[in-house]
Design a protein around this motif. Sequence first.
Motif, PDB file in Angstrom:
ATOM      1  N   ALA A   1       4.233   6.418 -10.108  1.00  0.00           N
ATOM      2  CA  ALA A   1       5.792   6.668 -10.373  1.00  0.00           C
ATOM      3  C   ALA A   1       6.589   7.464  -9.210  1.00  0.00           C
ATOM      4  O   ALA A   1       7.296   7.238  -8.646  1.00  0.00           O
ATOM      5  CB  ALA A   1       5.845   7.318 -11.607  1.00  0.00           C
ATOM      6  N   ASP A   2       5.812   8.550  -8.793  1.00  0.00           N
ATOM      7  CA  ASP A   2       6.256   9.360  -7.896  1.00  0.00           C
ATOM      8  C   ASP A   2       6.206   8.556  -6.303  1.00  0.00           C
ATOM      9  O   ASP A   2       7.171   8.779  -5.635  1.00  0.00           O
ATOM     10  CB  ASP A   2       5.252  10.573  -7.649  1.00  0.00           C
ATOM     11  N   ALA A   3       5.247   7.939  -6.127  1.00  0.00           N
ATOM     12  CA  ALA A   3       5.216   7.092  -4.932  1.00  0.00           C
ATOM     13  C   ALA A   3       6.376   5.910  -4.921  1.00  0.00           C
ATOM     14  O   ALA A   3       6.800   5.873  -3.713  1.00  0.00           O
ATOM     15  CB  ALA A   3       3.985   6.100  -5.057  1.00  0.00           C
TER      16      ALA A   3
ATOM     17  N   ALA B   1       2.948  -3.582  -6.706  1.00  0.00           N
ATOM     18  CA  ALA B   1       2.511  -4.410  -7.372  1.00  0.00           C
ATOM     19  C   ALA B   1       1.418  -5.278  -6.575  1.00  0.00           C
ATOM     20  O   ALA B   1       0.290  -5.684  -7.122  1.00  0.00           O
ATOM     21  CB  ALA B   1       3.518  -5.355  -7.981  1.00  0.00           C
ATOM     22  N   HIS B   2       2.074  -5.556  -5.342  1.00  0.00           N
ATOM     23  CA  HIS B   2       1.139  -6.454  -4.463  1.00  0.00           C
ATOM     24  C   HIS B   2      -0.255  -5.477  -4.059  1.00  0.00           C
ATOM     25  O   HIS B   2      -1.215  -6.291  -3.964  1.00  0.00           O
ATOM     26  CB  HIS B   2       1.841  -6.779  -3.309  1.00  0.00           C
ATOM     27  N   ALA B   3      -0.010  -4.414  -3.656  1.00  0.00           N
ATOM     28  CA  ALA B   3      -0.988  -3.555  -3.268  1.00  0.00           C
ATOM     29  C   ALA B   3      -2.065  -3.394  -4.418  1.00  0.00           C
ATOM     30  O   ALA B   3      -3.232  -3.298  -4.436  1.00  0.00           O
ATOM     31  CB  ALA B   3      -0.675  -2.120  -2.959  1.00  0.00           C
ATOM     32  N   LEU B   4      -1.625  -3.432  -5.535  1.00  0.00           N
ATOM     33  CA  LEU B   4      -2.529  -3.058  -6.859  1.00  0.00           C
ATOM     34  C   LEU B   4      -3.129  -4.406  -7.262  1.00  0.00           C
ATOM     35  O   LEU B   4      -3.915  -4.422  -8.308  1.00  0.00           O
ATOM     36  CB  LEU B   4      -1.791  -2.684  -7.917  1.00  0.00           C
ATOM     37  N   GLY B   5      -2.569  -5.740  -6.764  1.00  0.00           N
ATOM     38  CA  GLY B   5      -3.075  -6.779  -7.367  1.00  0.00           C
ATOM     39  C   GLY B   5      -2.524  -7.316  -8.717  1.00  0.00           C
ATOM     40  O   GLY B   5      -3.024  -8.080  -9.408  1.00  0.00           O
ATOM     41  N   LEU B   6      -1.391  -6.916  -9.034  1.00  0.00           N
ATOM     42  CA  LEU B   6      -0.886  -6.901 -10.328  1.00  0.00           C
ATOM     43  C   LEU B   6       0.440  -7.362 -10.361  1.00  0.00           C
ATOM     44  O   LEU B   6       1.026  -7.562  -9.161  1.00  0.00           O
ATOM     45  CB  LEU B   6      -0.758  -5.586 -11.120  1.00  0.00           C
TER      46      LEU B   6
ATOM     47  N   GLN C   1       1.952   2.111 -15.238  1.00  0.00           N
ATOM     48  CA  GLN C   1       1.975   3.123 -13.795  1.00  0.00           C
ATOM     49  C   GLN C   1       1.478   4.258 -14.163  1.00  0.00           C
ATOM     50  O   GLN C   1       1.028   4.620 -13.046  1.00  0.00           O
ATOM     51  CB  GLN C   1       3.496   2.903 -13.106  1.00  0.00           C
ATOM     52  N   ARG C   2       1.762   4.920 -15.112  1.00  0.00           N
ATOM     53  CA  ARG C   2       1.488   6.188 -15.464  1.00  0.00           C
ATOM     54  C   ARG C   2      -0.213   6.306 -15.314  1.00  0.00           C
ATOM     55  O   ARG C   2      -0.845   7.157 -15.205  1.00  0.00           O
ATOM     56  CB  ARG C   2       1.789   6.728 -16.865  1.00  0.00           C
ATOM     57  N   ASP C   3      -0.781   5.095 -15.616  1.00  0.00           N
ATOM     58  CA  ASP C   3      -2.380   5.280 -15.796  1.00  0.00           C
ATOM     59  C   ASP C   3      -2.852   4.653 -14.368  1.00  0.00           C
ATOM     60  O   ASP C   3      -4.284   4.724 -14.020  1.00  0.00           O
ATOM     61  CB  ASP C   3      -2.966   4.200 -16.765  1.00  0.00           C
ATOM     62  N   LEU C   4      -2.213   4.405 -13.532  1.00  0.00           N
ATOM     63  CA  LEU C   4      -2.716   3.647 -12.199  1.00  0.00           C
ATOM     64  C   LEU C   4      -2.982   4.886 -10.980  1.00  0.00           C
ATOM     65  O   LEU C   4      -1.952   5.657 -10.794  1.00  0.00           O
ATOM     66  CB  LEU C   4      -1.860   2.508 -11.758  1.00  0.00           C
ATOM     67  N   GLY C   5      -3.675   4.550 -10.204  1.00  0.00           N
ATOM     68  CA  GLY C   5      -3.622   5.373  -8.772  1.00  0.00           C
ATOM     69  C   GLY C   5      -3.141   4.718  -7.871  1.00  0.00           C
ATOM     70  O   GLY C   5      -2.787   3.484  -7.855  1.00  0.00           O
ATOM     71  N   ILE C   6      -2.363   5.248  -6.568  1.00  0.00           N
ATOM     72  CA  ILE C   6      -1.929   4.773  -5.406  1.00  0.00           C
ATOM     73  C   ILE C   6      -2.855   4.239  -4.754  1.00  0.00           C
ATOM     74  O   ILE C   6      -3.820   4.580  -4.150  1.00  0.00           O
ATOM     75  CB  ILE C   6      -1.206   5.771  -4.689  1.00  0.00           C
ATOM     76  N   PRO C   7      -2.779   2.683  -4.433  1.00  0.00           N
ATOM     77  CA  PRO C   7      -3.843   2.033  -3.422  1.00  0.00           C
ATOM     78  C   PRO C   7      -3.615   2.518  -1.981  1.00  0.00           C
ATOM     79  O   PRO C   7      -2.442   2.768  -1.663  1.00  0.00           O
ATOM     80  CB  PRO C   7      -3.442   0.612  -3.833  1.00  0.00           C
ATOM     81  N   ASP C   8      -4.842   2.572  -1.310  1.00  0.00           N
ATOM     82  CA  ASP C   8      -4.923   3.091   0.017  1.00  0.00           C
ATOM     83  C   ASP C   8      -4.121   1.976   0.773  1.00  0.00           C
ATOM     84  O   ASP C   8      -3.621   2.517   2.044  1.00  0.00           O
ATOM     85  CB  ASP C   8      -6.352   2.896   0.530  1.00  0.00           C
ATOM     86  N   THR C   9      -3.852   0.786   0.548  1.00  0.00           N
ATOM     87  CA  THR C   9      -2.941  -0.313   1.249  1.00  0.00           C
ATOM     88  C   THR C   9      -1.380  -0.224   1.116  1.00  0.00           C
ATOM     89  O   THR C   9      -0.906  -0.559   2.040  1.00  0.00           O
ATOM     90  CB  THR C   9      -3.547  -1.728   0.750  1.00  0.00           C
ATOM     91  N   PHE C  10      -1.094   0.644  -0.005  1.00  0.00           N
ATOM     92  CA  PHE C  10       0.343   0.705  -0.147  1.00  0.00           C
ATOM     93  C   PHE C  10       1.180   1.349   1.217  1.00  0.00           C
ATOM     94  O   PHE C  10       2.097   0.823   1.599  1.00  0.00           O
ATOM     95  CB  PHE C  10       0.537   1.633  -1.320  1.00  0.00           C
TER      96      PHE C  10
END
Length: 276
Positions: free
Chosen positions: A7-9, A33-38, A47-56
Amino acid sequence: MTIEGVADALRAATVQLAVASDTARLDAELLMAHALGLSRGDMLLRQRDLGIPDTFPALLDRRLSGEPIAHITGTRDFWTISLSVTPDTLIPRHDSETLIEAAVDHFATQSPATILDLGTGSGALLLAALAQWPGAQGLGIDASPPALAVAQGNAMRLGMADRAVFRLGDWAQDVESPFDLLLINPPYIVADLPLSGDVLREPASALFAGADGLDDYRRIAPDLLRLIAPGGMAAIEIGHDQAASVTALLKERGLAVALRRDLAGHDRCLIVTNPG
């Protein structure tokens, strides 16, 4: 500022993208969403339960450099389908869905059996129409072999390869049979007109059409009378200021023409029928 989660990102990316994009928040969400594959919807719900992917961050940098979202993610939603897109094709715009809407209204409870898409590009219009009418067969024509490869790949991924044929061609030259529905989105931008934004990364051959933007309409118009089957129609995309000029070209060929505007109220589509 410490960025603790998705959310912050998204908020931080929106601020960065707002300098260069009119759809900054949407862009940020699609990239995440693309970075997360979702899907975007799944990402927003979780989003509150997900981490920021390194590719973002790298994806964000690409967008900040001016690369279109569709080229970064490789996909674009159009009508009811999702398409693969590459720099070899025009990115499908939601404004172009006006052509499908016009066809849906024209055929009402009926269904076109045969569909022709001139300048098919990614196959967006043809494949959207085939999704709308599962019993129809279609032909897509384009002058670009790389674009045709993209369109064929889309047809295969959507399970429509048995209903969609794609062929190298020069507009309607060598196309003989009449069709119930013609979908046509030709280049219509005046040559040398200064452009900005995503369109700068798209193929010039799909954008520019001579000193007045009408070159391709002039080439297409002579074939329409013979190609529109009885009871059928052609839906032709136009620039916002071209309704009068393109209508005149078509009426000179004995065609009946009506105008349809897009959701923003801009002139977008000419509905062409054979009055005979």
